[in-house]
Design a protein around this motif. Structure first.
Motif, PDB file in Angstrom:
ATOM      1  N   THR A  87      29.056  -8.373 -16.715  1.00  9.94           N
ATOM      2  CA  THR A  87      28.274  -8.852 -15.575  1.00  9.94           C
ATOM      3  C   THR A  87      28.891 -10.118 -15.004  1.00  9.94           C
ATOM      4  O   THR A  87      29.177 -11.068 -15.745  1.00  9.94           O
ATOM      5  CB  THR A  87      26.821  -9.142 -15.989  1.00  9.94           C
ATOM      6  OG1 THR A  87      26.227  -7.938 -16.508  1.00  9.94           O
ATOM      7  CG2 THR A  87      26.001  -9.608 -14.799  1.00  9.94           C
ATOM      8  N   TYR A 100      21.397  -6.031 -18.446  1.00 16.14           N
ATOM      9  CA  TYR A 100      20.774  -4.760 -18.098  1.00 16.14           C
ATOM     10  C   TYR A 100      19.431  -5.030 -17.419  1.00 16.14           C
ATOM     11  O   TYR A 100      18.879  -6.132 -17.523  1.00 16.14           O
ATOM     12  CB  TYR A 100      20.536  -3.910 -19.342  1.00 16.14           C
ATOM     13  CG  TYR A 100      21.785  -3.304 -19.945  1.00 16.14           C
ATOM     14  CD1 TYR A 100      22.145  -1.986 -19.646  1.00 16.14           C
ATOM     15  CD2 TYR A 100      22.599  -4.021 -20.806  1.00 16.14           C
ATOM     16  CE1 TYR A 100      23.277  -1.407 -20.207  1.00 16.14           C
ATOM     17  CE2 TYR A 100      23.741  -3.471 -21.366  1.00 16.14           C
ATOM     18  CZ  TYR A 100      24.072  -2.161 -21.057  1.00 16.14           C
ATOM     19  OH  TYR A 100      25.203  -1.593 -21.601  1.00 16.14           O
ATOM     20  N   THR A 101      18.911  -4.014 -16.765  1.00 15.08           N
ATOM     21  CA  THR A 101      17.611  -4.141 -16.116  1.00 15.08           C
ATOM     22  C   THR A 101      16.483  -4.279 -17.128  1.00 15.08           C
ATOM     23  O   THR A 101      15.382  -4.695 -16.788  1.00 15.08           O
ATOM     24  CB  THR A 101      17.342  -2.932 -15.209  1.00 15.08           C
ATOM     25  OG1 THR A 101      17.494  -1.732 -15.988  1.00 15.08           O
ATOM     26  CG2 THR A 101      18.321  -2.904 -14.040  1.00 15.08           C
ATOM     27  N   PHE A 117      29.362   0.128 -17.323  1.00 16.62           N
ATOM     28  CA  PHE A 117      29.720  -1.028 -16.517  1.00 16.62           C
ATOM     29  C   PHE A 117      31.030  -0.720 -15.811  1.00 16.62           C
ATOM     30  O   PHE A 117      32.035  -0.406 -16.450  1.00 16.62           O
ATOM     31  CB  PHE A 117      29.890  -2.278 -17.386  1.00 16.62           C
ATOM     32  CG  PHE A 117      28.593  -2.957 -17.737  1.00 16.62           C
ATOM     33  CD1 PHE A 117      28.118  -4.004 -16.968  1.00 16.62           C
ATOM     34  CD2 PHE A 117      27.847  -2.537 -18.823  1.00 16.62           C
ATOM     35  CE1 PHE A 117      26.919  -4.629 -17.271  1.00 16.62           C
ATOM     36  CE2 PHE A 117      26.650  -3.149 -19.140  1.00 16.62           C
ATOM     37  CZ  PHE A 117      26.186  -4.200 -18.370  1.00 16.62           C
ATOM     38  N   PRO A 135      18.508  -2.924 -23.570  1.00 10.25           N
ATOM     39  CA  PRO A 135      19.026  -1.585 -23.889  1.00 10.25           C
ATOM     40  C   PRO A 135      18.823  -1.191 -25.341  1.00 10.25           C
ATOM     41  O   PRO A 135      18.918  -0.016 -25.685  1.00 10.25           O
ATOM     42  CB  PRO A 135      20.520  -1.711 -23.549  1.00 10.25           C
ATOM     43  CG  PRO A 135      20.819  -3.156 -23.716  1.00 10.25           C
ATOM     44  CD  PRO A 135      19.584  -3.888 -23.286  1.00 10.25           C
ATOM     45  N   ALA A 182      17.451   1.553 -19.557  1.00 14.40           N
ATOM     46  CA  ALA A 182      18.013   0.314 -19.004  1.00 14.40           C
ATOM     47  C   ALA A 182      19.306   0.598 -18.258  1.00 14.40           C
ATOM     48  O   ALA A 182      20.160   1.342 -18.728  1.00 14.40           O
ATOM     49  CB  ALA A 182      18.260  -0.681 -20.133  1.00 14.40           C
ATOM     50  N   GLU A 183      19.443   0.007 -17.088  1.00 12.65           N
ATOM     51  CA  GLU A 183      20.626   0.196 -16.257  1.00 12.65           C
ATOM     52  C   GLU A 183      21.486  -1.074 -16.288  1.00 12.65           C
ATOM     53  O   GLU A 183      20.967  -2.186 -16.283  1.00 12.65           O
ATOM     54  CB  GLU A 183      20.220   0.487 -14.810  1.00 12.65           C
ATOM     55  CG  GLU A 183      19.528   1.820 -14.617  1.00 12.65           C
ATOM     56  CD  GLU A 183      20.487   2.994 -14.798  1.00 12.65           C
ATOM     57  OE1 GLU A 183      21.704   2.811 -14.557  1.00 12.65           O
ATOM     58  OE2 GLU A 183      20.014   4.089 -15.186  1.00 12.65           O
ATOM     59  N   PRO A 184      22.797  -0.905 -16.290  1.00 12.19           N
ATOM     60  CA  PRO A 184      23.673  -2.082 -16.280  1.00 12.19           C
ATOM     61  C   PRO A 184      23.662  -2.783 -14.923  1.00 12.19           C
ATOM     62  O   PRO A 184      23.539  -2.134 -13.886  1.00 12.19           O
ATOM     63  CB  PRO A 184      25.049  -1.495 -16.582  1.00 12.19           C
ATOM     64  CG  PRO A 184      24.977  -0.102 -16.062  1.00 12.19           C
ATOM     65  CD  PRO A 184      23.562   0.349 -16.323  1.00 12.19           C
ATOM     66  N   MET A 220      21.487   3.333 -26.431  1.00  9.04           N
ATOM     67  CA  MET A 220      22.051   2.439 -25.437  1.00  9.04           C
ATOM     68  C   MET A 220      23.210   3.119 -24.734  1.00  9.04           C
ATOM     69  O   MET A 220      23.989   3.835 -25.337  1.00  9.04           O
ATOM     70  CB  MET A 220      22.550   1.150 -26.102  1.00  9.04           C
ATOM     71  CG  MET A 220      22.987   0.079 -25.115  1.00  9.04           C
ATOM     72  SD  MET A 220      23.397  -1.485 -25.940  1.00  9.04           S
ATOM     73  CE  MET A 220      24.982  -1.070 -26.639  1.00  9.04           C
ATOM     74  N   LYS A 221      23.336   2.891 -23.435  1.00 12.51           N
ATOM     75  CA  LYS A 221      24.404   3.514 -22.686  1.00 12.51           C
ATOM     76  C   LYS A 221      25.755   2.948 -23.119  1.00 12.51           C
ATOM     77  O   LYS A 221      25.867   1.831 -23.589  1.00 12.51           O
ATOM     78  CB  LYS A 221      24.184   3.288 -21.194  1.00 12.51           C
ATOM     79  CG  LYS A 221      22.939   4.002 -20.664  1.00 12.51           C
ATOM     80  CD  LYS A 221      22.845   3.913 -19.165  1.00 12.51           C
ATOM     81  CE  LYS A 221      21.647   4.697 -18.671  1.00 12.51           C
ATOM     82  NZ  LYS A 221      21.554   4.680 -17.209  1.00 12.51           N
TER      83      LYS A 221
END
Length: 391
Positions: free
Chosen positions: A262, A184-185, A7, A188, A194-196, A1-2
């Motif tokens: 978010t 996330y898209t 973010f 994650p 997955a992108e935030p 996970m990022k």
């Protein structure tokens, strides 16, 4: 996970009153019971908000997880509804006790079911109670009454309950503390690509599809219920923030109105959402007749409707019903110019009409407050010409 820094930092929109929802995964200990590991940071955030004059309504999960430890001899082998009810009943006091130990402000436990919030009269009672607690600088700790609302236990509805409470108390913001950094898209935990999603201008089916359905091992909600909650709050003109309540730096920054998470915005304003609903919800037969002074005060000053300006009530409406408000028009005819939710039934209004607010209890033997229709529950449906007094 990022990592968290994926973010970007952003400024939190101004708010004065917020509902903070804390999930089970943030206060449940391994093996059952409660832990202060993450709750302490959230308590410091609440304290900081309270010290700056802001108001927080806390919607806290964790009752079942707390009760599981107290029933540890049976909790792993008995998953029946009755066992979960027992765990919830035991854990509710433990949950409030945890927050009270961490906070140096008075707390009040409020247990609600969805039936309470669907029933208009009980909805009004809950709203009045919460408003009174906040007026006295008491922080409500709200939870679904899991001991009787068994069906909701598996639906993650404390997220949705928090959204309903946000609308109920006319909050400016819904804050959802979870164990993930934000939206996330993709999930994650299973998808490294997955992108935030830092900001959502408006929820749509594409955004909803990004949410996974699975929740944590100790809670009952997943990301989808959080987006559903944001959708409900957005319909009431309330924006939502998703943030990682396990990250002390994120929580600390949030107390300074800086977000790593978010922000889910809404195009509806709180006033637009509320007034639209008030103007379009069906009214019951009957009306409240007011004098010219009350008519002017409602139009020009945005005042609440008090007994002093009421001439009479017609019809058989009950407390919590939507009623028309009429006043003198041209040629002495009555014309409807506003509508609102009545805090008293028709018979009660006729008993207190023309009286001062301090006389309400003397006449009725009880009081639901000084306002017959509060300004927040009132919408003008026809403008008054203040220069002539005509509609």
């Amino acid at each position: 996970m990022k990592q968290l820094r994926a973010f970007r930092q952003q400024t939190v929109p101004p708010w004065r009153r917020a509902v903070l929802k804390v999930g089970s995964s943030l206060i449940a200990a391994d093996g059952g019971g409660l832990s202060t590991r993450y709750a302490l940071g959230l308590a410091q955030f609440i304290t900081s908000c309270h010290a700056s004059g802001r108001e927080i309504v806390l919607v806290s999960s964790g009752a079942v997880a707390a009760g599981r430890l107290l029933l540890k001899d049976h909790s792993h082998e008995d998953t029946s509804s009755a066992a979960r009810q027992a765990m919830a009943a035991l854990g509710q006091t433990q949950t409030v006790g945890l927050w009270q130990r961490l906070l140096d402000i008075p707390l009040a436990q409020v247990l609600l079911t969805h039936d309470d919030l669907r029933n208009r009269r009980r909805y009004l009672n809950a709203r009045a109670t919460l408003s009174e607690l906040l007026r006295h600088r008491v922080m409500p700790v709200v939870n679904e009454n899991d001991t009787v609302a068994v069906d909701e236990l598996t639906l993650g509805d404390n997220d949705n309950l928090a959204a309903i409470i946000a609308a109920l108390v006319d909050a400016d913001m819904l804050l959802i503390a979870t164990d993930i950094d934000g939206l996330y898209t993709a999930d994650p935990r299973s998808n490294p690509e997955a992108e935030p999603v830092n900001e959502v201008p408006e929820l749509n089916p594409e955004i909803m599809a990004m949410a996974g359905a699975a929740g944590s091992s100790v809670g009952t909600g997943g990301m989808r219920t959080k987006l559903e909650a944001a959708q409900k709050a957005g319909a009431a003109g309330i924006e939502t923030i998703l943030f990682n309540g396990r990250d002390s730096e994120v929580v600390s920054l949030l107390s300074r109105d800086l977000l790593h998470g978010t922000l889910l915005r809404t195009k509806a304003t709180r006033l637009q959402a509320r007034k639209y609903w008030l103007r379009h919800v069906p009214a019951v037969p009957g009306h409240i007749e007011v004098d010219a002074g009350a008519m002017r005060a409602l139009n020009e000053e945005g005042a609440s409707l008090l007994p002093k300006g009421i001439l009479a009530a017609e019809g058989q409406f009950q407390r919590g019903d939507m009623v028309e408000i009429v006043g003198p028009g041209e040629h002495g005819a009555l014309q409807s110019f506003a509508r609102g939710i009545s805090q008293y039934n028709a018979a009660e209004i006729n008993r207190i009409a023309r009286c001062h607010t301090r006389e309400i209890k003397l006449r009725l033997g009880y009081s639901f407050g000084e306002n017959v229709v509060h300004r927040d529950d009132l919408a003008l449906v026809r403008e008054l010409d203040l220069t002539t007094g005509d509609l």
